[in-house]
Design a protein around this motif. Structure first.
Motif, PDB file in Angstrom:
ATOM      1  N   SER A  25       0.813  -1.222   0.000  1.00  0.00           N
ATOM      2  CA  SER A  25       0.000   0.000   0.000  1.00  0.00           C
ATOM      3  C   SER A  25       0.846   1.271   0.000  1.00  0.00           C
ATOM      4  O   SER A  25       0.374   2.322  -0.430  1.00  0.00           O
ATOM      5  CB  SER A  25      -0.954   0.006   1.195  1.00  0.00           C
ATOM      6  OG  SER A  25      -0.234  -0.072   2.404  1.00  0.00           O
ATOM      7  N   ARG A  30      -8.774  -1.463  -8.057  1.00  0.00           N
ATOM      8  CA  ARG A  30      -8.088  -1.603  -6.776  1.00  0.00           C
ATOM      9  C   ARG A  30      -9.029  -2.243  -5.762  1.00  0.00           C
ATOM     10  O   ARG A  30     -10.182  -1.841  -5.642  1.00  0.00           O
ATOM     11  CB  ARG A  30      -7.661  -0.214  -6.303  1.00  0.00           C
ATOM     12  CG  ARG A  30      -6.926  -0.206  -5.016  1.00  0.00           C
ATOM     13  CD  ARG A  30      -6.501   1.209  -4.680  1.00  0.00           C
ATOM     14  NE  ARG A  30      -5.823   1.227  -3.409  1.00  0.00           N
ATOM     15  CZ  ARG A  30      -5.052   2.208  -3.012  1.00  0.00           C
ATOM     16  NH1 ARG A  30      -4.874   3.266  -3.773  1.00  0.00           N
ATOM     17  NH2 ARG A  30      -4.454   2.143  -1.853  1.00  0.00           N
ATOM     18  N   THR A  43      -9.139  -3.707  -1.629  1.00  0.00           N
ATOM     19  CA  THR A  43      -8.465  -3.834  -0.342  1.00  0.00           C
ATOM     20  C   THR A  43      -8.424  -5.305   0.061  1.00  0.00           C
ATOM     21  O   THR A  43      -9.242  -6.111  -0.380  1.00  0.00           O
ATOM     22  CB  THR A  43      -9.177  -3.019   0.760  1.00  0.00           C
ATOM     23  OG1 THR A  43     -10.519  -3.483   0.867  1.00  0.00           O
ATOM     24  CG2 THR A  43      -9.169  -1.536   0.437  1.00  0.00           C
ATOM     25  N   VAL A  85      -2.530  -4.230  -1.244  1.00  0.00           N
ATOM     26  CA  VAL A  85      -3.631  -3.870  -2.132  1.00  0.00           C
ATOM     27  C   VAL A  85      -3.620  -4.870  -3.285  1.00  0.00           C
ATOM     28  O   VAL A  85      -2.563  -5.163  -3.849  1.00  0.00           O
ATOM     29  CB  VAL A  85      -3.456  -2.433  -2.688  1.00  0.00           C
ATOM     30  CG1 VAL A  85      -4.545  -2.102  -3.690  1.00  0.00           C
ATOM     31  CG2 VAL A  85      -3.430  -1.422  -1.564  1.00  0.00           C
TER      32      VAL A  85
END
Length: 93
Positions: free
Chosen positions: A61, A77, A79, A87
């Motif tokens: 990240s 993207r 999480t 990421v």
């Protein structure tokens, strides 16, 4: 007359044969020169030529440069709930 390896880029096809995960490493002295971005572009081209459907990768990240370049190349993207330091990026081809 010596050659030095300054970067490595690879992808591995997933078990379904339709997607792949990429990894890129650039030597410290060669960072911030666009090498990783160019290698990622080439990996995407190769994956398209081989008729893969999706390219994925995991990025730290704090790696702002790669995060920006992946976004510019159209990666989505995501999480990783178990690890906020990582990421996951995915690109549908």
């Amino acid at each position: 007359d010596r050659e030095d390896q300054v970067a490595v880029a690879r992808y591995e096809t997933g078990p379904n044969g339709r997607d792949c995960e990429f990894a890129i490493v650039v030597a410290d002295d060669w960072r911030h020169r666009g090498i990783a971005t160019e290698l990622l572009r080439r990996l995407i081209e190769i994956a398209r030529d081989r008729r893969l459907e999706r390219v994925e990768g995991i990025v730290l990240s704090q790696n702002r440069g790669m995060l920006e370049h992946a976004a510019e190349l159209g990666f989505e993207r995501h999480t990783i709930p178990d690890d906020p330091l990582l990421v996951r990026f995915a690109l549908t081809l």
